[in-house]
Design a protein around this motif. Structure first.
Motif, PDB file in Angstrom:
ATOM      1  N   LEU A 143       0.679  -1.270   0.114  1.00  0.00           N
ATOM      2  CA  LEU A 143       0.241   0.037   0.041  1.00  0.00           C
ATOM      3  C   LEU A 143       0.812   1.342   0.049  1.00  0.00           C
ATOM      4  CD1 LEU A 143      -2.726  -0.907   2.323  1.00  0.00           C
ATOM      5  CD2 LEU A 143      -2.932  -0.792  -0.172  1.00  0.00           C
ATOM      6  N   SER A 144       2.156   1.211   0.208  1.00  0.00           N
ATOM      7  CA  SER A 144       3.027   2.324   0.263  1.00  0.00           C
ATOM      8  C   SER A 144       3.151   3.098  -1.026  1.00  0.00           C
ATOM      9  CB  SER A 144       4.420   2.139   0.742  1.00  0.00           C
ATOM     10  OG  SER A 144       5.071   1.264  -0.206  1.00  0.00           O
ATOM     11  N   GLU A 145       2.532   2.323  -2.289  1.00  0.00           N
ATOM     12  CA  GLU A 145       2.542   3.079  -3.489  1.00  0.00           C
ATOM     13  C   GLU A 145       1.167   3.708  -3.685  1.00  0.00           C
ATOM     14  OE1 GLU A 145       2.853   0.022  -6.548  1.00  0.00           O
ATOM     15  OE2 GLU A 145       4.518  -0.860  -5.474  1.00  0.00           O
ATOM     16  N   TYR A 146       0.247   3.832  -2.799  1.00  0.00           N
ATOM     17  CA  TYR A 146      -0.820   4.635  -2.705  1.00  0.00           C
ATOM     18  C   TYR A 146      -1.058   5.863  -1.550  1.00  0.00           C
ATOM     19  CZ  TYR A 146      -1.687   0.435  -5.557  1.00  0.00           C
ATOM     20  OH  TYR A 146      -1.286  -0.540  -6.588  1.00  0.00           O
ATOM     21  N   ILE A 147      -2.026   7.000  -2.213  1.00  0.00           N
ATOM     22  CA  ILE A 147      -2.417   7.805  -1.274  1.00  0.00           C
ATOM     23  C   ILE A 147      -3.914   7.975  -1.308  1.00  0.00           C
ATOM     24  CG2 ILE A 147      -0.276   8.961  -1.216  1.00  0.00           C
ATOM     25  CD1 ILE A 147      -1.357  10.909  -3.130  1.00  0.00           C
ATOM     26  N   VAL A 148      -4.450   8.340  -0.166  1.00  0.00           N
ATOM     27  CA  VAL A 148      -5.934   8.757   0.051  1.00  0.00           C
ATOM     28  C   VAL A 148      -5.908  10.373   0.226  1.00  0.00           C
ATOM     29  CG1 VAL A 148      -8.030   8.643   1.076  1.00  0.00           C
ATOM     30  CG2 VAL A 148      -6.727   6.465   0.783  1.00  0.00           C
ATOM     31  N   ARG A 149      -6.835  11.082  -0.466  1.00  0.00           N
ATOM     32  CA  ARG A 149      -6.816  12.428  -0.648  1.00  0.00           C
ATOM     33  C   ARG A 149      -8.144  12.605  -0.615  1.00  0.00           C
ATOM     34  NH1 ARG A 149      -3.607  15.123  -4.873  1.00  0.00           N
ATOM     35  NH2 ARG A 149      -5.716  15.417  -5.919  1.00  0.00           N
ATOM     36  N   ASP A 150      -8.880  13.882   0.081  1.00  0.00           N
ATOM     37  CA  ASP A 150     -10.088  14.465  -0.239  1.00  0.00           C
ATOM     38  C   ASP A 150     -10.043  15.306  -1.278  1.00  0.00           C
ATOM     39  OD1 ASP A 150      -9.232  16.618   1.040  1.00  0.00           O
ATOM     40  OD2 ASP A 150     -10.531  16.924   2.582  1.00  0.00           O
ATOM     41  N   ASN A 151     -11.059  16.362  -1.487  1.00  0.00           N
ATOM     42  CA  ASN A 151     -11.409  17.185  -2.430  1.00  0.00           C
ATOM     43  C   ASN A 151     -10.285  18.296  -2.410  1.00  0.00           C
ATOM     44  OD1 ASN A 151     -12.710  17.727  -4.828  1.00  0.00           O
ATOM     45  ND2 ASN A 151     -14.042  19.163  -3.929  1.00  0.00           N
ATOM     46  N   THR A 152      -9.457  18.302  -1.289  1.00  0.00           N
ATOM     47  CA  THR A 152      -8.011  19.479  -1.461  1.00  0.00           C
ATOM     48  C   THR A 152      -6.954  18.547  -1.793  1.00  0.00           C
ATOM     49  OG1 THR A 152      -7.484  19.002   0.934  1.00  0.00           O
ATOM     50  CG2 THR A 152      -9.218  20.458   0.492  1.00  0.00           C
ATOM     51  N   ALA A 153      -5.862  19.308  -2.167  1.00  0.00           N
ATOM     52  CA  ALA A 153      -4.494  19.070  -2.397  1.00  0.00           C
ATOM     53  C   ALA A 153      -3.541  18.430  -1.268  1.00  0.00           C
ATOM     54  CB  ALA A 153      -3.755  19.775  -3.304  1.00  0.00           C
ATOM     55  N   THR A 154      -3.800  19.283  -0.184  1.00  0.00           N
ATOM     56  CA  THR A 154      -3.170  19.014   1.106  1.00  0.00           C
ATOM     57  C   THR A 154      -3.795  17.856   2.104  1.00  0.00           C
ATOM     58  OG1 THR A 154      -4.166  20.753   2.113  1.00  0.00           O
ATOM     59  CG2 THR A 154      -2.286  21.015   0.962  1.00  0.00           C
ATOM     60  N   ASN A 155      -4.818  17.763   2.151  1.00  0.00           N
ATOM     61  CA  ASN A 155      -5.359  16.583   3.103  1.00  0.00           C
ATOM     62  C   ASN A 155      -5.363  15.302   2.530  1.00  0.00           C
ATOM     63  OD1 ASN A 155      -6.869  15.603   5.380  1.00  0.00           O
ATOM     64  ND2 ASN A 155      -8.855  16.677   4.948  1.00  0.00           N
ATOM     65  N   LYS A 156      -4.322  14.604   2.983  1.00  0.00           N
ATOM     66  CA  LYS A 156      -4.108  13.301   2.529  1.00  0.00           C
ATOM     67  C   LYS A 156      -3.578  12.378   3.504  1.00  0.00           C
ATOM     68  CE  LYS A 156       0.270  14.254   0.738  1.00  0.00           C
ATOM     69  NZ  LYS A 156       1.369  14.416  -0.504  1.00  0.00           N
ATOM     70  N   ILE A 157      -3.500  10.905   3.233  1.00  0.00           N
ATOM     71  CA  ILE A 157      -2.982  10.001   3.874  1.00  0.00           C
ATOM     72  C   ILE A 157      -2.139   9.235   3.039  1.00  0.00           C
ATOM     73  CG2 ILE A 157      -3.436   7.853   5.386  1.00  0.00           C
ATOM     74  CD1 ILE A 157      -6.348   8.792   5.822  1.00  0.00           C
ATOM     75  N   GLU A 158      -0.754   8.807   3.327  1.00  0.00           N
ATOM     76  CA  GLU A 158       0.118   8.126   2.683  1.00  0.00           C
ATOM     77  C   GLU A 158      -0.127   6.725   3.188  1.00  0.00           C
ATOM     78  OE1 GLU A 158       4.067   9.561   1.633  1.00  0.00           O
ATOM     79  OE2 GLU A 158       3.293  11.486   1.386  1.00  0.00           O
ATOM     80  N   LEU A 159      -0.465   5.781   2.377  1.00  0.00           N
ATOM     81  CA  LEU A 159      -0.877   4.536   2.951  1.00  0.00           C
ATOM     82  C   LEU A 159       0.474   3.603   3.102  1.00  0.00           C
ATOM     83  CD1 LEU A 159      -3.765   3.431   0.859  1.00  0.00           C
ATOM     84  CD2 LEU A 159      -3.772   4.640   2.775  1.00  0.00           C
ATOM     85  N   SER A 160       0.266   2.749   3.832  1.00  0.00           N
ATOM     86  CA  SER A 160       1.551   1.784   4.296  1.00  0.00           C
ATOM     87  C   SER A 160       0.927   0.638   4.562  1.00  0.00           C
ATOM     88  CB  SER A 160       2.174   2.274   5.565  1.00  0.00           C
ATOM     89  OG  SER A 160       1.511   2.286   6.842  1.00  0.00           O
ATOM     90  N   GLU A 161       2.012  -0.159   4.837  1.00  0.00           N
ATOM     91  CA  GLU A 161       1.773  -1.827   5.171  1.00  0.00           C
ATOM     92  C   GLU A 161       1.359  -2.613   3.952  1.00  0.00           C
ATOM     93  OE1 GLU A 161      -0.357  -2.446   8.611  1.00  0.00           O
ATOM     94  OE2 GLU A 161      -0.118  -0.570   9.392  1.00  0.00           O
TER      95      GLU A 161
END
Length: 151
Positions: free
Chosen positions: A53-71
């Motif tokens: 999952l480290s190859e993916y991120i989750v973001r909302d409708n903004t460019a700055t509010n994100k989660i960098e996934l791991s594991e």
């Protein structure tokens, strides 16, 4: 005969050093946005192989509010990620992106920001039912990090 060998070696070289990387079948499968302090999202892997999952991120409708996934997420598995006070209670758009180029792999708009599902209230969550399908529903009971199929 010599030409055929060259073509074969060229094909073999390209196949070994430039493999066609297929991206996993990952879904935003459930989320909680009903209260400010308990926001989270759940990712589901419907594919036959484990996914880094480290190859993916989750973001909302903004460019700055994100989660960098791991594991690692096992085949058929579910993993949740806390996103405290980041999702708008009245509605938002959640996107699952490939980190490399931010291409969108999955998205859900809820409440006043989309037509996938209504905004969860209080302890409700929103999830796909069955898992990975295009059908969204507000769930009265959370199935965080587990299947929604029985919700």
């Amino acid at each position: 005969m010599f030409k055929k060998r060259i073509i074969f070696l060229l094909f073999l070289f390209c196949f070994l050093f430039f493999p066609n990387k297929a991206h996993a079948t990952l879904f935003i499968n459930e989320f909680s946005s009903g209260t400010s302090d308990s926001d989270w999202i759940e990712i589901y892997n419907s594919g036959p192989n484990a996914v880094n999952l480290s190859e993916y991120i989750v973001r909302d409708n903004t460019a700055t509010n994100k989660i960098e996934l791991s594991e690692t997420l096992e085949a058929g598995g579910f993993k949740s990620f806390d996103w405290s006070n980041k999702l708008n209670n009245s509605g938002d758009i959640i996107k699952l992106l490939l980190k490399l180029d931010e291409s969108i792999l999955d998205t859900v708009g809820y409440g006043d920001q989309g037509n996938s599902v209504g905004a969860p209230q209080g302890i409700e969550t929103a999830g796909r039912n069955p898992d990975g399908s295009s059908t969204w529903a507000v769930l009265s009971l959370s199935t965080k990090a587990a299947s929604n199929n029985t919700a």
